[in-house]
Design a protein around this motif. Structure first.
Motif, PDB file in Angstrom:
ATOM      1  N   ALA A  71       2.886   1.755   9.688  1.00 38.45           N
ATOM      2  CA  ALA A  71       3.126   1.676   8.247  1.00 38.45           C
ATOM      3  C   ALA A  71       3.334   0.241   7.787  1.00 38.45           C
ATOM      4  CB  ALA A  71       4.344   2.530   7.881  1.00 38.45           C
ATOM      5  N   VAL A  94      -0.124  -1.679   6.997  1.00 37.66           N
ATOM      6  CA  VAL A  94      -1.117  -1.085   6.102  1.00 37.66           C
ATOM      7  C   VAL A  94      -0.614  -1.082   4.658  1.00 37.66           C
ATOM      8  CG1 VAL A  94      -1.991   0.393   7.956  1.00 37.66           C
ATOM      9  CG2 VAL A  94      -0.230   1.277   6.420  1.00 37.66           C
ATOM     10  N   VAL A 143      -1.082  10.858   6.707  1.00 38.82           N
ATOM     11  CA  VAL A 143      -0.435  11.431   7.887  1.00 38.82           C
ATOM     12  C   VAL A 143      -0.695  12.928   7.935  1.00 38.82           C
ATOM     13  CG1 VAL A 143       1.754  11.682   6.627  1.00 38.82           C
ATOM     14  CG2 VAL A 143       1.766  11.675   9.122  1.00 38.82           C
ATOM     15  N   PHE A 176      -0.931   4.975   3.554  1.00 39.74           N
ATOM     16  CA  PHE A 176      -0.722   5.682   4.809  1.00 39.74           C
ATOM     17  C   PHE A 176      -1.070   7.153   4.630  1.00 39.74           C
ATOM     18  CE2 PHE A 176       2.484   7.117   8.148  1.00 39.74           C
ATOM     19  CZ  PHE A 176       1.809   6.537   9.204  1.00 39.74           C
ATOM     20  N   GLY A 186      -3.816   3.259   6.835  1.00 34.86           N
ATOM     21  CA  GLY A 186      -3.402   3.830   8.107  1.00 34.86           C
ATOM     22  C   GLY A 186      -3.531   5.333   8.160  1.00 34.86           C
ATOM     23  N   ARG A 245       5.206   2.407   0.321  1.00 36.05           N
ATOM     24  CA  ARG A 245       3.771   2.549   0.482  1.00 36.05           C
ATOM     25  C   ARG A 245       3.340   3.898  -0.096  1.00 36.05           C
ATOM     26  NH1 ARG A 245       4.953  -1.747   2.422  1.00 36.05           N
ATOM     27  NH2 ARG A 245       4.394  -2.649   4.447  1.00 36.05           N
ATOM     28  N   VAL A 275       1.684   7.378   0.243  1.00 39.30           N
ATOM     29  CA  VAL A 275       1.479   8.245   1.400  1.00 39.30           C
ATOM     30  C   VAL A 275       0.746   9.503   0.953  1.00 39.30           C
ATOM     31  CG1 VAL A 275       2.612   9.642   3.174  1.00 39.30           C
ATOM     32  CG2 VAL A 275       3.536   7.387   2.598  1.00 39.30           C
ATOM     33  N   CYS A 290      -2.032   8.538  10.777  1.00 41.54           N
ATOM     34  CA  CYS A 290      -1.270   8.975  11.937  1.00 41.54           C
ATOM     35  C   CYS A 290      -1.483  10.478  12.109  1.00 41.54           C
ATOM     36  CB  CYS A 290       0.221   8.662  11.769  1.00 41.54           C
ATOM     37  SG  CYS A 290       1.192   8.962  13.258  1.00 41.54           S
TER      38      CYS A 290
END
Length: 361
Positions: A126, A129, A134, A132, A66, A151, A153, A68
């Motif tokens: 989140a 996936v 961001v 992640f 993912g 997860r 990140v 964002c």
């Protein structure tokens, strides 16, 4: 709490039914604001991330990464005939992530963080996936903390030290300060310019502030006065705001500066258009520079002198870090990457077009 929190735990903590928790994540507008806030607060406290689908519940893997990011869309570019001309900063990062995700056998789920959007948007992404990425200052720290418990990140852009509570996350940024420093030195030493006006952003953007530090450092070393603060801080970094800034700088009491140094390419492009409407020639009457190196910067006339940052590579590095974490590969300590940028000298400062000159971070 060692066990992975479930929807049952959230419902119990918030004092609502499981169906209500589900509605908060599936259709938040159907739940009263007070109840929705209570459920989301409980989920954050527990570190709960909703599962995206049955395959994820069974295998703990979705095969999806993912991203964002803030909504950087510029209304001035909507409807442009050439799609490539409207490809902005975030689009290039998406391109890099998609390329690397395919290479590793993953799909990519993308979400723009819209002002006033559903509070559960980030949690929804989140939950669907395996890892992640961001953009800095897009997601509240509390939400990122909850997501990062379940997860991997990766933070993109902005200095790591901006939020010490997120030091445990992997991080990818570019050499913003060094890039702006080298570009400003070029204007001062190679073109002999002394009256420079830096145009930044009203909001506290760590990347934009780093660029201004580079501008200020180059000015201080050369004995150029008037660089203690940006000449203007605009509310948005769009073409329209760049055009407005050009008008304000041209009409200022102190006389028009010799160079407009913009914090990004979009504003610089808007300024080029506004100056042309005023009958001013770039670079003969005033020099204009940007930062980012978006495709639009080479398509305008005169072509824009800028600092090219490796946006596609940022996306690729983010995916590689996520895949490394998902595969349990070393190192265990958080990774912080500083990617180099390069000054691109073009006609808007009076140079012939050149390839990017690397600036090490």
């Amino acid at each position: 709490m060692n066990a992975i929190p479930t929807v049952y735990d959230v419902a119990e903590r918030a004092g609502v039914s499981i169906a209500t928790v589900s509605r908060v994540y599936r259709s938040p507008d159907s739940v009263r604001a007070a109840t929705r806030e209570r459920v989301l607060a409980a989920a954050t406290e527990l570190g709960y991330v909703p599962s995206g689908n049955a395959r994820g519940l069974a295998s703990r893997s979705t095969g999806v990464l993912g991203l964002c990011f803030p909504d950087y869309s510029d209304p001035d570019t909507v409807g442009a005939e050439d799609d490539d001309a409207a490809m902005l900063y975030s689009d290039q990062i998406i391109r890099g992530m998609e390329r690397a995700a395919r290479r590793h056998g993953y799909a990519l789920l993308i979400a723009a963080s819209l002002a006033g959007g559903p509070e559960s948007l980030v949690a929804q992404v989140a939950g669907r996936v395996d890892g992640f990425a961001v953009m800095a200052r897009t997601v509240p720290t509390e939400e990122l903390e909850a997501i990062s418990r379940r997860r991997p990140v990766v933070m993109l852009a902005g200095p790591r030290a901006q939020d010490p509570s997120l030091d445990h996350l992997d991080h990818v940024e570019v050499a913003n300060e060094d890039g702006q420093y080298e570009l400003t030195r070029h204007l001062i030493h190679d073109h002999g310019l002394r009256r420079l006006a830096y145009v930044g952003l009203v909001d506290d953007s760590p990347d934009v502030e780093a660029r201004f530090r580079g501008f200020r450092r180059a000015c201080a070393e050369a004995g150029v006065e008037g660089a203690a603060a940006p000449a203007l801080r605009m509310p948005m970094m769009t073409q329209a705001e760049g055009a407005r800034a050009a008008g304000l700088l041209c009409e200022g009491d102190g006389g028009r500066p010799e160079a407009f140094v913009f914090a990004n390419d979009q504003m610089a492009v808007g300024a080029l258009q506004a100056l042309e409407r005023r009958g001013l020639r770039v670079p003969d009457d005033v020099v204009v520079t940007g930062f980012d190196g978006i495709p639009l910067s080479r398509m305008v006339r005169p072509a824009l002198t800028t600092v090219r940052q490796p946006m596609v590579r940022m996306g690729e590095e983010a995916v590689d870090l996520l895949v490394r974490r998902l595969g349990g590969q070393p190192p265990r300590e958080p990774v912080s990457l500083m990617l180099p940028v390069g000054v691109v000298r073009r006609a808007s400062c009076g140079c012939e077009d050149t390839t990017a000159i690397p600036t090490l971070g």
